[in-house]
Write a protein that holds these residues in place. Structure first.
Motif, mmCIF file in Angstrom:
data_model
loop_
_atom_site.group_PDB
_atom_site.id
_atom_site.type_symbol
_atom_site.label_atom_id
_atom_site.label_comp_id
_atom_site.label_asym_id
_atom_site.label_seq_id
_atom_site.Cartn_x
_atom_site.Cartn_y
_atom_site.Cartn_z
ATOM 1 N N SER A 1 0.773 -1.040 0.110
ATOM 2 C CA SER A 1 -0.002 -0.050 -0.092
ATOM 3 C C SER A 1 0.892 1.121 -0.088
ATOM 4 O O SER A 1 1.993 0.961 0.231
ATOM 5 N N GLU A 2 0.270 2.425 -0.157
ATOM 6 C CA GLU A 2 1.045 3.591 -0.247
ATOM 7 C C GLU A 2 1.612 3.904 1.083
ATOM 8 O O GLU A 2 2.403 4.445 1.198
ATOM 9 N N GLU A 3 0.281 3.518 2.107
ATOM 10 C CA GLU A 3 1.080 3.953 3.366
ATOM 11 C C GLU A 3 2.439 2.811 3.781
ATOM 12 O O GLU A 3 3.144 3.424 4.579
ATOM 13 N N ALA A 4 2.161 1.886 3.430
ATOM 14 C CA ALA A 4 3.371 0.864 3.700
ATOM 15 C C ALA A 4 4.737 1.268 2.959
ATOM 16 O O ALA A 4 5.666 1.501 3.817
ATOM 17 N N ILE A 5 4.623 1.572 1.759
ATOM 18 C CA ILE A 5 5.802 2.156 0.918
ATOM 19 C C ILE A 5 6.250 3.609 1.867
ATOM 20 O O ILE A 5 7.486 3.680 2.035
ATOM 21 N N ASP A 6 5.354 4.400 2.124
ATOM 22 C CA ASP A 6 5.768 5.630 2.905
ATOM 23 C C ASP A 6 6.494 5.275 4.215
ATOM 24 O O ASP A 6 7.446 5.905 4.418
ATOM 25 N N ARG A 7 6.097 4.187 4.789
ATOM 26 C CA ARG A 7 6.633 3.821 6.165
ATOM 27 C C ARG A 7 8.050 3.050 5.943
ATOM 28 O O ARG A 7 9.153 3.527 6.502
ATOM 29 N N MET A 8 8.268 2.369 4.761
ATOM 30 C CA MET A 8 9.381 1.766 4.356
ATOM 31 C C MET A 8 10.454 2.877 4.086
ATOM 32 O O MET A 8 11.894 2.510 4.428
ATOM 33 N N THR A 9 10.137 3.736 3.422
ATOM 34 C CA THR A 9 11.169 4.758 2.994
ATOM 35 C C THR A 9 11.103 6.002 3.881
ATOM 36 O O THR A 9 11.987 6.767 3.523
ATOM 37 N N ARG A 10 10.333 5.749 4.991
ATOM 38 C CA ARG A 10 10.496 6.953 6.130
ATOM 39 C C ARG A 10 10.154 8.302 5.430
ATOM 40 O O ARG A 10 10.644 9.284 5.779
ATOM 41 N N GLY A 11 9.252 8.089 4.395
ATOM 42 C CA GLY A 11 8.549 9.169 4.014
ATOM 43 C C GLY A 11 9.498 9.989 2.998
ATOM 44 O O GLY A 11 9.175 11.056 2.456
ATOM 45 N N SER A 12 10.564 9.351 2.512
ATOM 46 C CA SER A 12 11.385 9.897 1.415
ATOM 47 C C SER A 12 10.949 9.821 0.036
ATOM 48 O O SER A 12 11.634 10.321 -0.979
ATOM 49 N N GLY A 13 10.010 8.655 -0.046
ATOM 50 C CA GLY A 13 9.548 8.325 -1.231
ATOM 51 C C GLY A 13 10.427 7.351 -2.150
ATOM 52 O O GLY A 13 11.462 6.873 -1.478
ATOM 53 N N VAL A 14 10.071 6.941 -3.198
ATOM 54 C CA VAL A 14 10.823 5.880 -4.141
ATOM 55 C C VAL A 14 11.591 6.544 -5.259
ATOM 56 O O VAL A 14 10.963 7.553 -5.671
ATOM 57 N N ASP A 15 12.521 6.006 -5.858
ATOM 58 C CA ASP A 15 13.416 6.548 -7.061
ATOM 59 C C ASP A 15 12.544 6.134 -8.326
ATOM 60 O O ASP A 15 12.816 7.004 -9.230
ATOM 61 N N MET A 16 11.804 4.955 -8.116
ATOM 62 C CA MET A 16 11.249 4.715 -9.608
ATOM 63 C C MET A 16 10.014 4.084 -9.270
ATOM 64 O O MET A 16 10.053 3.125 -8.427
ATOM 65 N N VAL A 17 9.050 4.061 -10.202
ATOM 66 C CA VAL A 17 7.730 3.121 -10.224
ATOM 67 C C VAL A 17 7.722 2.823 -11.685
ATOM 68 O O VAL A 17 7.719 3.689 -12.703
ATOM 69 N N VAL A 18 7.545 1.635 -11.912
ATOM 70 C CA VAL A 18 6.961 0.870 -13.132
ATOM 71 C C VAL A 18 5.602 0.698 -13.058
ATOM 72 O O VAL A 18 5.131 0.033 -12.314
#
Length: 139
Positions: A6-23
């Motif tokens: 989920s968007e929330e899980a990804i936000d937690r995993m990246t500590r709110g910094s976001g991801v480099d790439m989405v395909v």
């Protein structure tokens, strides 16, 4: 990252910094949410619309102001325009999988008897989860 996170899980995993790439091969609401998960200088690669949902609006000014990039790739069109490049790239990717230097996540398998006729829906008939290789990753 996991394709079904989920968007929330990804936000937690990246500590709110976001991801480099989405395909993104899904489209619709998932595409809009994924675009918001990009960190500055992050890329979204759009490669399909498996959901069949209507297109989303993406503001070029918002991309500019947030230092994000959006790229569309249509493999059918690219294969017709430059088949040699597509062939060489596919061979290189398959070589990585065969040699073990590349990774393919298989989230499940189905017997052929559970397959569907007609165009693929990219969903599991067992539990309606999204399947395929869409999602983001952090470099």
């Amino acid at each position: 990252m996991l394709a079904d996170a989920s968007e929330e899980a990804i936000d937690r995993m990246t500590r709110g910094s976001g991801v480099d790439m989405v395909v993104d091969q899904v489209g619709g609401v998932a595409r809009k949410g994924s675009l918001q998960l990009l960190r500055p200088l992050g890329w979204m690669v759009v490669m399909g619309n498996a959901s069949g949902a209507p297109d989303i609006d993406a503001s070029l000014s918002e991309l500019w102001l947030t230092s994000r990039a959006l790229l569309g790739i249509n493999l059918q069109q690219l294969s017709a325009a430059d088949p040699t490049r597509v062939c060489l790239t596919l061979r290189a990717a398959l070589d990585q999988v065969v040699s073990g230097t590349g990774k393919v996540d298989v989230i499940g398998t189905l017997p052929l008897s559970e397959g569907r006729s007609g165009p693929p829906t990219h969903r599991s008939p067992r539990d309606d989860r999204q399947a395929g290789s869409s999602g983001g990753y952090e470099a």
